[in-house]
Design a protein around this motif. Structure first.
Motif, PDB file in Angstrom:
ATOM      1  N   ILE A  27      31.703  41.197  46.247  1.00  0.00           N
ATOM      2  CA  ILE A  27      31.008  42.482  46.327  1.00  0.00           C
ATOM      3  C   ILE A  27      31.824  43.558  45.616  1.00  0.00           C
ATOM      4  O   ILE A  27      33.042  43.667  45.809  1.00  0.00           O
ATOM      5  CB  ILE A  27      30.758  42.878  47.792  1.00  0.00           C
ATOM      6  CG1 ILE A  27      29.800  41.871  48.450  1.00  0.00           C
ATOM      7  CG2 ILE A  27      30.187  44.294  47.888  1.00  0.00           C
ATOM      8  CD1 ILE A  27      29.637  42.064  49.952  1.00  0.00           C
ATOM      9  N   THR A  28      31.166  44.331  44.771  1.00  0.00           N
ATOM     10  CA  THR A  28      31.803  45.449  44.075  1.00  0.00           C
ATOM     11  C   THR A  28      30.972  46.708  44.309  1.00  0.00           C
ATOM     12  O   THR A  28      29.936  46.676  44.979  1.00  0.00           O
ATOM     13  CB  THR A  28      31.897  45.180  42.559  1.00  0.00           C
ATOM     14  OG1 THR A  28      30.583  45.288  41.983  1.00  0.00           O
ATOM     15  CG2 THR A  28      32.474  43.807  42.265  1.00  0.00           C
ATOM     16  N   SER A  29      31.407  47.789  43.698  1.00  0.00           N
ATOM     17  CA  SER A  29      30.644  49.045  43.814  1.00  0.00           C
ATOM     18  C   SER A  29      29.290  48.944  43.124  1.00  0.00           C
ATOM     19  O   SER A  29      28.409  49.787  43.343  1.00  0.00           O
ATOM     20  CB  SER A  29      31.457  50.202  43.214  1.00  0.00           C
ATOM     21  OG  SER A  29      31.749  49.939  41.842  1.00  0.00           O
ATOM     22  N   ASN A  30      29.112  47.926  42.279  1.00  0.00           N
ATOM     23  CA  ASN A  30      27.832  47.746  41.573  1.00  0.00           C
ATOM     24  C   ASN A  30      26.855  46.844  42.322  1.00  0.00           C
ATOM     25  O   ASN A  30      25.725  46.676  41.882  1.00  0.00           O
ATOM     26  CB  ASN A  30      28.080  47.148  40.179  1.00  0.00           C
ATOM     27  CG  ASN A  30      28.815  48.097  39.263  1.00  0.00           C
ATOM     28  OD1 ASN A  30      28.600  49.300  39.311  1.00  0.00           O
ATOM     29  ND2 ASN A  30      29.705  47.556  38.444  1.00  0.00           N
ATOM     30  N   THR A  31      27.311  46.247  43.428  1.00  0.00           N
ATOM     31  CA  THR A  31      26.460  45.293  44.155  1.00  0.00           C
ATOM     32  C   THR A  31      25.379  46.031  44.934  1.00  0.00           C
ATOM     33  O   THR A  31      25.671  46.964  45.683  1.00  0.00           O
ATOM     34  CB  THR A  31      27.303  44.435  45.113  1.00  0.00           C
ATOM     35  OG1 THR A  31      28.394  43.856  44.404  1.00  0.00           O
ATOM     36  CG2 THR A  31      26.453  43.333  45.721  1.00  0.00           C
ATOM     37  N   LEU A  83      16.769  38.877  33.615  1.00  0.00           N
ATOM     38  CA  LEU A  83      15.702  39.459  32.810  1.00  0.00           C
ATOM     39  C   LEU A  83      15.495  40.932  33.128  1.00  0.00           C
ATOM     40  O   LEU A  83      15.156  41.735  32.252  1.00  0.00           O
ATOM     41  CB  LEU A  83      14.400  38.681  33.037  1.00  0.00           C
ATOM     42  CG  LEU A  83      13.203  39.038  32.160  1.00  0.00           C
ATOM     43  CD1 LEU A  83      13.521  38.825  30.683  1.00  0.00           C
ATOM     44  CD2 LEU A  83      11.991  38.198  32.556  1.00  0.00           C
ATOM     45  N   ALA A  84      15.734  41.307  34.382  1.00  0.00           N
ATOM     46  CA  ALA A  84      15.571  42.704  34.787  1.00  0.00           C
ATOM     47  C   ALA A  84      16.730  43.584  34.315  1.00  0.00           C
ATOM     48  O   ALA A  84      16.679  44.803  34.489  1.00  0.00           O
ATOM     49  CB  ALA A  84      15.450  42.792  36.308  1.00  0.00           C
ATOM     50  N   GLY A  85      17.759  42.984  33.721  1.00  0.00           N
ATOM     51  CA  GLY A  85      18.899  43.751  33.228  1.00  0.00           C
ATOM     52  C   GLY A  85      20.083  43.748  34.165  1.00  0.00           C
ATOM     53  O   GLY A  85      21.130  44.327  33.855  1.00  0.00           O
ATOM     54  N   GLY A  86      19.927  43.105  35.320  1.00  0.00           N
ATOM     55  CA  GLY A  86      21.025  43.043  36.277  1.00  0.00           C
ATOM     56  C   GLY A  86      21.963  41.885  36.001  1.00  0.00           C
ATOM     57  O   GLY A  86      21.769  41.102  35.074  1.00  0.00           O
ATOM     58  N   THR A 121      20.481  48.187  34.460  1.00  0.00           N
ATOM     59  CA  THR A 121      21.482  47.490  33.669  1.00  0.00           C
ATOM     60  C   THR A 121      22.868  47.705  34.283  1.00  0.00           C
ATOM     61  O   THR A 121      23.272  48.837  34.549  1.00  0.00           O
ATOM     62  CB  THR A 121      21.476  48.001  32.213  1.00  0.00           C
ATOM     63  OG1 THR A 121      20.179  47.776  31.660  1.00  0.00           O
ATOM     64  CG2 THR A 121      22.517  47.271  31.371  1.00  0.00           C
ATOM     65  N   GLY A 122      23.558  46.611  34.536  1.00  0.00           N
ATOM     66  CA  GLY A 122      24.889  46.689  35.131  1.00  0.00           C
ATOM     67  C   GLY A 122      24.912  46.518  36.630  1.00  0.00           C
ATOM     68  O   GLY A 122      25.974  46.266  37.222  1.00  0.00           O
ATOM     69  N   ASP A 123      23.760  46.650  37.302  1.00  0.00           N
ATOM     70  CA  ASP A 123      23.711  46.406  38.742  1.00  0.00           C
ATOM     71  C   ASP A 123      23.955  44.928  39.020  1.00  0.00           C
ATOM     72  O   ASP A 123      23.538  44.055  38.256  1.00  0.00           O
ATOM     73  CB  ASP A 123      22.351  46.797  39.318  1.00  0.00           C
ATOM     74  CG  ASP A 123      22.159  48.298  39.427  1.00  0.00           C
ATOM     75  OD1 ASP A 123      23.173  49.025  39.382  1.00  0.00           O
ATOM     76  OD2 ASP A 123      21.007  48.746  39.559  1.00  0.00           O
ATOM     77  N   GLU A 124      24.609  44.645  40.138  1.00  0.00           N
ATOM     78  CA  GLU A 124      24.907  43.278  40.523  1.00  0.00           C
ATOM     79  C   GLU A 124      24.135  42.883  41.771  1.00  0.00           C
ATOM     80  O   GLU A 124      23.853  43.722  42.624  1.00  0.00           O
ATOM     81  CB  GLU A 124      26.408  43.108  40.772  1.00  0.00           C
ATOM     82  CG  GLU A 124      27.255  43.343  39.529  1.00  0.00           C
ATOM     83  CD  GLU A 124      28.742  43.313  39.802  1.00  0.00           C
ATOM     84  OE1 GLU A 124      29.133  43.165  40.989  1.00  0.00           O
ATOM     85  OE2 GLU A 124      29.532  43.437  38.845  1.00  0.00           O
ATOM     86  N   ILE A 125      23.792  41.609  41.856  1.00  0.00           N
ATOM     87  CA  ILE A 125      23.113  41.076  43.030  1.00  0.00           C
ATOM     88  C   ILE A 125      23.719  39.723  43.352  1.00  0.00           C
ATOM     89  O   ILE A 125      23.936  38.897  42.448  1.00  0.00           O
ATOM     90  CB  ILE A 125      21.583  40.984  42.808  1.00  0.00           C
ATOM     91  CG1 ILE A 125      20.884  40.475  44.071  1.00  0.00           C
ATOM     92  CG2 ILE A 125      21.227  40.144  41.587  1.00  0.00           C
ATOM     93  CD1 ILE A 125      19.378  40.681  44.043  1.00  0.00           C
ATOM     94  N   LEU A 126      24.067  39.505  44.608  1.00  0.00           N
ATOM     95  CA  LEU A 126      24.680  38.252  45.038  1.00  0.00           C
ATOM     96  C   LEU A 126      23.605  37.189  45.237  1.00  0.00           C
ATOM     97  O   LEU A 126      22.637  37.402  45.980  1.00  0.00           O
ATOM     98  CB  LEU A 126      25.451  38.457  46.337  1.00  0.00           C
ATOM     99  CG  LEU A 126      26.682  39.358  46.264  1.00  0.00           C
ATOM    100  CD1 LEU A 126      27.295  39.519  47.649  1.00  0.00           C
ATOM    101  CD2 LEU A 126      27.711  38.796  45.301  1.00  0.00           C
ATOM    102  N   ILE A 127      23.781  36.046  44.579  1.00  0.00           N
ATOM    103  CA  ILE A 127      22.815  34.939  44.614  1.00  0.00           C
ATOM    104  C   ILE A 127      23.592  33.664  44.894  1.00  0.00           C
ATOM    105  O   ILE A 127      24.695  33.480  44.363  1.00  0.00           O
ATOM    106  CB  ILE A 127      22.053  34.848  43.270  1.00  0.00           C
ATOM    107  CG1 ILE A 127      21.209  36.113  43.075  1.00  0.00           C
ATOM    108  CG2 ILE A 127      21.173  33.606  43.214  1.00  0.00           C
ATOM    109  CD1 ILE A 127      20.496  36.183  41.730  1.00  0.00           C
ATOM    110  N   PRO A 128      23.067  32.764  45.717  1.00  0.00           N
ATOM    111  CA  PRO A 128      23.832  31.563  46.054  1.00  0.00           C
ATOM    112  C   PRO A 128      24.008  30.617  44.873  1.00  0.00           C
ATOM    113  O   PRO A 128      23.224  30.602  43.935  1.00  0.00           O
ATOM    114  CB  PRO A 128      22.989  30.906  47.157  1.00  0.00           C
ATOM    115  CG  PRO A 128      21.603  31.412  46.939  1.00  0.00           C
ATOM    116  CD  PRO A 128      21.771  32.812  46.423  1.00  0.00           C
TER     117      PRO A 128
END
Length: 503
Positions: A263-267, A236-239, A216-223
């Protein structure tokens, strides 16, 4: 004080009454009105503002002034629990206890998949009434006359009796060996048999990876635009899916400055879809190398969705980004659904490559979830070796004179001939993502545009917002139907835009 947006007012009214999104859906149904889960989610998230009749319905169910809900200002006192009362009154039988309601998890509140969303639901309703709908919304080759290679079908039949038990959770040895050899041809570094996993399509493996990677709170870059399953699975995974823009002026290649700025520290990772769905873009080596550089600078994993890698046209060659990143943790996805026209067989795979030392715990999680689902479809696994070896019949579809090649050219030219429509020529896959002049057509709601097209011309497309594109100015067309059907569809589309104005 900053004026509230519609979405903020909607959320406020729902909160005051203790209502969730599903309550509004049920309340609408109790009134004999249709309100889709995806629609409500888009309203609550602020992605879409409802048309006037839906606005009035929401205001009635929430017992608020429609004008306040639409544009703010003074609001009258409201009676609580209106929507709950509507549902209870509609479902309770006289003298009978009221059964509690079993609602979907709140984890699904912001999960969208509009390729099969509200507009597709309306198309299904119209079909139930006996209307014929041309479905240009989903990349499913079989309904349009594309057949699996005879050798593939023959080999599955021959091996069927040997496929009645579970396989290793990663997949059959023969399938994974063939995938490993294919990875070697694509020059993926540090690939081994234990880093290859088969899945019930790539979709299952994407969901598996997002569940393993994201807290929860993690970030992922998606186009953006994306294939919406990526955003849905990350959510759905909480990201948190953070969308970087792809640049239409640069033939839909990623905007690298935008990517890095988000991009952040959570990415944790970057997702690329190459060849791209919905745009048909194929990324050149120099773009891929720069993405690798960004991932390297910020220590990110790379996920590369390459399901269309064998469907490139015009001499373009696909390059796997993992082949350029031996020092980074990479996961590469592909499968047979599109290249071998066997979408219903549900056979995909993922390949872990590059720096595996830094993803030991990730691999542990992958193994755990792979074991929990026991294995993927074993009969479909049995054809991987046959499919990947020898002559690739898909090549004749994507060369000049082939169905996909010729249909791509026709649709590209026909769309650009329509006043107010422009499109970048796809280099791969079987999708095109045209742009609409929204000022010319007064389009503010792309879902309404898709519904209007469906109702008038019985053509089902997917709106640009369904691919997490931020503006209501694009839509996706699948150009799989035979040429005669496409000619009729493009004529109908041109006729529609000749007079269409929204609102």
């Amino acid at each position: 004080m900053t004026q509230q947006t519609f979405a903020e007012r909607l959320r406020q009214a729902m909160s005051e009454r203790g209502l969730k999104q599903a309550d509004l859906v049920h309340a609408a149904a109790a009134r004999g009105e249709k309100l889709g889960k995806s629609q409500v989610s888009q309203y609550v998230s602020g992605k879409v503002t409802p048309r006037q009749d839906v606005m009035a319905l929401l205001a009635t169910m929430l017992d608020v002034d429609p004008e306040w809900l639409r544009s703010g200002g003074q609001r009258a006192a409201a009676r609580p629990e209106t929507a709950h009362q509507t549902v209870r009154q509609a479902t309770a039988k006289k003298g009978s206890p009221i059964m509690r309601e079993f609602k979907k998890s709140s984890k699904l509140d912001n999960v969208l998949y509009d390729v099969r969303g509200p507009v597709a639901d309306e198309a299904a309703r119209m079909e139930d009434e006996g209307l014929r709908i041309l479905k240009l919304n989903i990349g499913n080759p079989a309904p349009f006359g594309f057949r699996a290679p005879d050798e593939v079908v023959h080999d599955m039949r021959h091996q069927l009796t040997d496929c009645e038990g579970y396989s290793d959770s990663r997949g059959l040895f023969s399938a994974r060996k063939a995938i490993m050899q294919y990875a070697q041809l694509k020059r993926l570094p540090n690939v081994s048999m234990d880093g290859i996993y088969t899945g019930n399509g790539v979709s299952e493996l994407i969901q598996l990876c997002m569940n393993v990677l994201l807290n929860t709170g993690d970030e992922i870059l998606i186009p953006s635009p994306d294939y919406p399953l990526w955003t849905a699975c990350a959510t759905l995974a909480g990201g948190t899916a953070v969308h970087y823009l792809c640049d239409e002026e640069a033939e839909w290649c990623p905007d690298l400055a935008d990517m890095e700025s988000k991009i952040t520290s959570n990415t944790k990772a970057i997702v690329i879809i190459n060849p791209n769905n919905p745009t048909g873009a194929v990324y050149p080596r120099e773009v891929l190398e720069q993405i690798v550089g960004i991932a390297r600078r910020h220590q990110l994993m790379i996920f590369s969705d390459e399901i269309y890698d064998r469907l490139c046209m015009d001499g373009y060659k696909h390059i796997s980004i993992a082949s350029l990143a031996p020092d980074l943790p990479c996961v590469t996805f592909s499968g047979l659904s599109k290249s071998h026209m066997v979408a219903g067989y549900r056979i995909g795979w993922m390949i872990l490559s590059g720096n595996k030392r830094c993803m030991k715990d990730f691999i542990y999680g992958i193994n755990m979830l792979s074991n929990m689902r026991l294995c993927s479809n074993v009969p479909a696994q049995s054809i991987v070796q046959t499919a990947l070896g020898g002559y690739q019949s898909v090549e004749r579809y994507v060369e000049p004179g082939g169905r996909i090649y010729d249909q791509r050219n026709f649709v590209y030219e026909a769309l650009n001939d329509i006043d107010g429509i422009t499109a970048v020529k796809p280099k791969a896959a079987f999708y095109i993502f045209p742009k609409i002049d929204v000022k010319k057509f007064n389009i503010t709601d792309d879902e309404q545009f898709a519904l209007d097209l469906l109702h008038e011309k019985h053509i089902l497309i997917t709106r640009g917002g369904g691919f997490n594109w931020p503006e209501p100015d694009h839509f996706r067309i699948v150009y799989l139907p035979r040429m005669g059907v496409l000619r009729e569809a493009m004529t109908d589309l041109a006729d529609f835009f000749a007079h269409y104005r929204q609102g």
